[in-house]
Enzyme design. Structure first.
Site, PDB file in Angstrom:
ATOM      1  N   SER A   1       2.805   0.190   1.136  1.00 52.21           N
ATOM      2  CA  SER A   1       3.883  -0.193   0.556  1.00 52.21           C
ATOM      3  C   SER A   1       4.563  -1.642   0.681  1.00 52.21           C
ATOM      4  O   SER A   1       5.308  -1.894  -0.133  1.00 52.21           O
ATOM      5  CB  SER A   1       5.037   0.759   1.016  1.00 52.21           C
ATOM      6  OG  SER A   1       4.620   2.118   0.339  1.00 52.21           O
TER       7      SER A   1
ATOM      8  N   TYR B   1      -2.708  -0.125  -8.615  1.00 52.95           N
ATOM      9  CA  TYR B   1      -1.528   0.099  -7.380  1.00 52.95           C
ATOM     10  C   TYR B   1      -2.575   0.685  -6.438  1.00 52.95           C
ATOM     11  O   TYR B   1      -2.018   0.192  -5.017  1.00 52.95           O
ATOM     12  CB  TYR B   1      -0.701   1.335  -8.115  1.00 52.95           C
ATOM     13  CG  TYR B   1       0.229   1.911  -6.795  1.00 52.95           C
ATOM     14  CD1 TYR B   1       1.047   1.018  -6.694  1.00 52.95           C
ATOM     15  CD2 TYR B   1      -0.082   3.183  -6.111  1.00 52.95           C
ATOM     16  CE1 TYR B   1       2.116   1.804  -5.367  1.00 52.95           C
ATOM     17  CE2 TYR B   1       0.662   3.621  -5.123  1.00 52.95           C
ATOM     18  CZ  TYR B   1       1.777   2.903  -4.813  1.00 52.95           C
ATOM     19  OH  TYR B   1       2.423   3.301  -3.484  1.00 52.95           O
TER      20      TYR B   1
ATOM     21  N   TYR C   1      13.089   3.123   2.807  1.00 54.03           N
ATOM     22  CA  TYR C   1      12.994   4.629   2.479  1.00 54.03           C
ATOM     23  C   TYR C   1      14.337   5.410   2.833  1.00 54.03           C
ATOM     24  O   TYR C   1      15.394   4.566   2.719  1.00 54.03           O
ATOM     25  CB  TYR C   1      11.736   5.237   2.849  1.00 54.03           C
ATOM     26  CG  TYR C   1      10.643   4.425   2.590  1.00 54.03           C
ATOM     27  CD1 TYR C   1      10.235   4.496   1.095  1.00 54.03           C
ATOM     28  CD2 TYR C   1       9.714   3.855   3.320  1.00 54.03           C
ATOM     29  CE1 TYR C   1       9.267   3.339   0.622  1.00 54.03           C
ATOM     30  CE2 TYR C   1       8.486   3.206   2.918  1.00 54.03           C
ATOM     31  CZ  TYR C   1       8.442   2.994   1.639  1.00 54.03           C
ATOM     32  OH  TYR C   1       7.202   2.381   1.398  1.00 54.03           O
TER      33      TYR C   1
ATOM     34  N   LYS D   1       4.716  -3.717  -2.353  1.00 53.35           N
ATOM     35  CA  LYS D   1       5.598  -3.222  -3.712  1.00 53.35           C
ATOM     36  C   LYS D   1       6.656  -4.665  -3.903  1.00 53.35           C
ATOM     37  O   LYS D   1       6.978  -4.776  -4.879  1.00 53.35           O
ATOM     38  CB  LYS D   1       6.332  -2.298  -3.120  1.00 53.35           C
ATOM     39  CG  LYS D   1       5.573  -0.687  -3.349  1.00 53.35           C
ATOM     40  CD  LYS D   1       6.288   0.211  -2.750  1.00 53.35           C
ATOM     41  CE  LYS D   1       5.141   1.609  -2.677  1.00 53.35           C
ATOM     42  NZ  LYS D   1       6.042   2.616  -1.993  1.00 53.35           N
TER      43      LYS D   1
ATOM     44  N   VAL E   1       2.764   2.528   5.268  1.00 49.11           N
ATOM     45  CA  VAL E   1       2.308   3.526   5.988  1.00 49.11           C
ATOM     46  C   VAL E   1       0.978   3.181   6.860  1.00 49.11           C
ATOM     47  O   VAL E   1       0.741   4.057   7.701  1.00 49.11           O
ATOM     48  CB  VAL E   1       1.778   5.026   5.263  1.00 49.11           C
ATOM     49  CG1 VAL E   1       2.982   5.753   4.653  1.00 49.11           C
ATOM     50  CG2 VAL E   1       0.812   4.471   3.985  1.00 49.11           C
TER      51      VAL E   1
HETATM   52  O1  DON Z   1       1.165   5.231  -2.429  1.00 52.94           O
HETATM   53  C1  DON Z   1       1.154   5.650  -1.327  1.00 52.94           C
HETATM   54  O2  DON Z   1       1.650   6.523  -0.847  1.00 52.94           O
HETATM   55  C2  DON Z   1       0.623   4.426  -0.307  1.00 52.94           C
HETATM   56  N1  DON Z   1      -0.396   3.627  -0.863  1.00 52.94           N
HETATM   57  C3  DON Z   1       1.686   3.441   0.238  1.00 52.94           C
HETATM   58  C4  DON Z   1       2.717   4.173   0.748  1.00 52.94           C
HETATM   59  C5  DON Z   1       3.476   3.561   1.784  1.00 52.94           C
HETATM   60  O3  DON Z   1       3.055   2.489   2.400  1.00 52.94           O
HETATM   61  C6  DON Z   1       4.987   4.136   2.019  1.00 52.94           C
HETATM   62  N2  DON Z   1       5.476   3.785   3.136  1.00 52.94           N
HETATM   63  N3  DON Z   1       6.128   3.910   4.188  1.00 52.94           N
END
Ligand code: DON
Length: 325
Positions: free
Chosen positions: A63, A189, A241, A66, A259
């Site tokens: 993430s 994405y 978040y 982003k 994540v």
């Molecule tokens: O889209 C997703 O769920 C993952 N590629 C990225 C999510 C993420 O890193 C959220 N972080 N805390």
């Protein structure tokens, strides 16, 4: 040893035995991470670097991507057009929630949650998927200062299991918030999330944001200075978040987590900080990362509203430090 290096070593020592948190498992490939990996990096806007631990371990950016893709969408389309597709309100919901997508505006709340990030990625311009991917990689290369690569196993792992993200993309197509081919937007994405970086890279990327878009170690202009304010604002309000409010209250600097266990934080006009440690808390934030950044912020008065300090102690410590140049 310089005061900053010695504090980073203390923090690394203090939290390396902390064993709380779990590896993300909803993307199967992420379970291959070693929960003991732990690195802390600081890069200052005047080009000093301080590193401790596993700062050269590669991992997928997830993430944290982003933030940078949002910047690129702003450069491609300008603020008003991007705002029509993605808002700037924190949700208070988990990063992968789709509950609020079906509410009145049909517009994802902000670019730091998955729905908003998929909409942002779909805005990246280019003739076809290859050109869009190449533009995105070129942007990340400016931030990192070397070639970057997508980790194909992680990309495929998420592509095979990312049904919630696919559902969000379908809903947004239905609302007219995404145009064109949603499978292509989702692939882009998933690819941006699977980009390989190190903690050392992330601190430099954060330092470029702290330095109005110019990477302090390479001198490369990674992003236009025009939208750094917008990027840092959404990081500040939405980057952590459903912990974003508490983060702003306790730590008080713009940050973004992912994540795979990275957290990137920006001390505007001063430095970029990155912590990497894969075990996550229930919100999806790195457990050790939160502790390290909370302590660093307190120790050096990094909180943006720590007005009583007059002058941030971090600046004073830097004057007394001699990091790698
Ligand atoms: O889209 C997703 O769920 C993952 N590629 C990225 C999510 C993420 O890193 C959220 N972080 N805390």
């Amino acid at each position: 040893m310089s005061p900053i290096q010695s504090l980073l070593q203390d923090l690394h020592h203090r939290y390396s035995s902390l064993s709380e948190g779990k590896l993300a498992s909803y993307i199967p490939e992420l379970t291959k991470a070693n929960p003991d990996w732990f690195g802390i990096s600081v890069v200052t806007v005047d080009g000093q670097s301080f590193h401790v631990g596993d700062v050269d371990q590669q991992f997928t950016i997830q993430s944290i991507s982003k933030v940078f893709v949002y910047g690129m969408a702003l450069e491609d389309h300008g603020r008003d057009r991007v705002l029509k597709r993605v808002g700037v309100e924190p949700t208070g919901d988990p990063f992968n929630s789709l509950i609020r997508l079906d509410e009145a505006s049909k517009r994802p709340d902000n670019p730091m949650v998955n729905a908003g990030a998929i909409a942002t990625t779909s805005l990246i311009t280019g003739e076809g998927p290859t050109e869009r991917l190449n533009r995105l990689l070129a942007m990340f290369e400016r931030y990192v200062g070397r070639d970057v690569y997508v980790d194909v196993p992680t990309f495929l792992s998420e592509r095979a299991t990312g049904h919630r993200n696919r559902a969000m993309a379908h809903l947004m197509l239905n609302f007219g918030m995404i145009n064109g081919n949603i499978e292509e937007a989702l692939d882009l994405y998933f690819q941006q999330c699977a980009l390989l970086v190190t903690g050392r890279d992330l601190a430099g990327m954060a330092a470029a944001l702290a330095n109005r878009g110019t990477h302090p170690l390479t001198g490369i202009q990674a992003a236009s200075p025009d939208y750094i304010r917008e990027i840092l604002s959404v990081m500040y309000t939405c980057g952590m978040y459903n912990f974003a409010g508490e983060w702003a209250y306790r730590v008080g600097i713009p940050a973004k987590s992912g994540v795979s266990g990275g957290i990137l934080a920006v001390v505007p006009n001063q430095a970029g900080i990155a912590v990497f440690s894969p075990p996550l808390d229930e919100n999806g934030n790195s457990v050790r990362g939160l502790r390290v950044l909370e302590d660093l912020s307190r120790e050096y008065g990094l909180h943006l509203f720590d007005l009583s300090l007059g002058r941030c102690r971090f600046g004073e410590a830097l004057l007394a430090s001699d990091g790698e140049n």
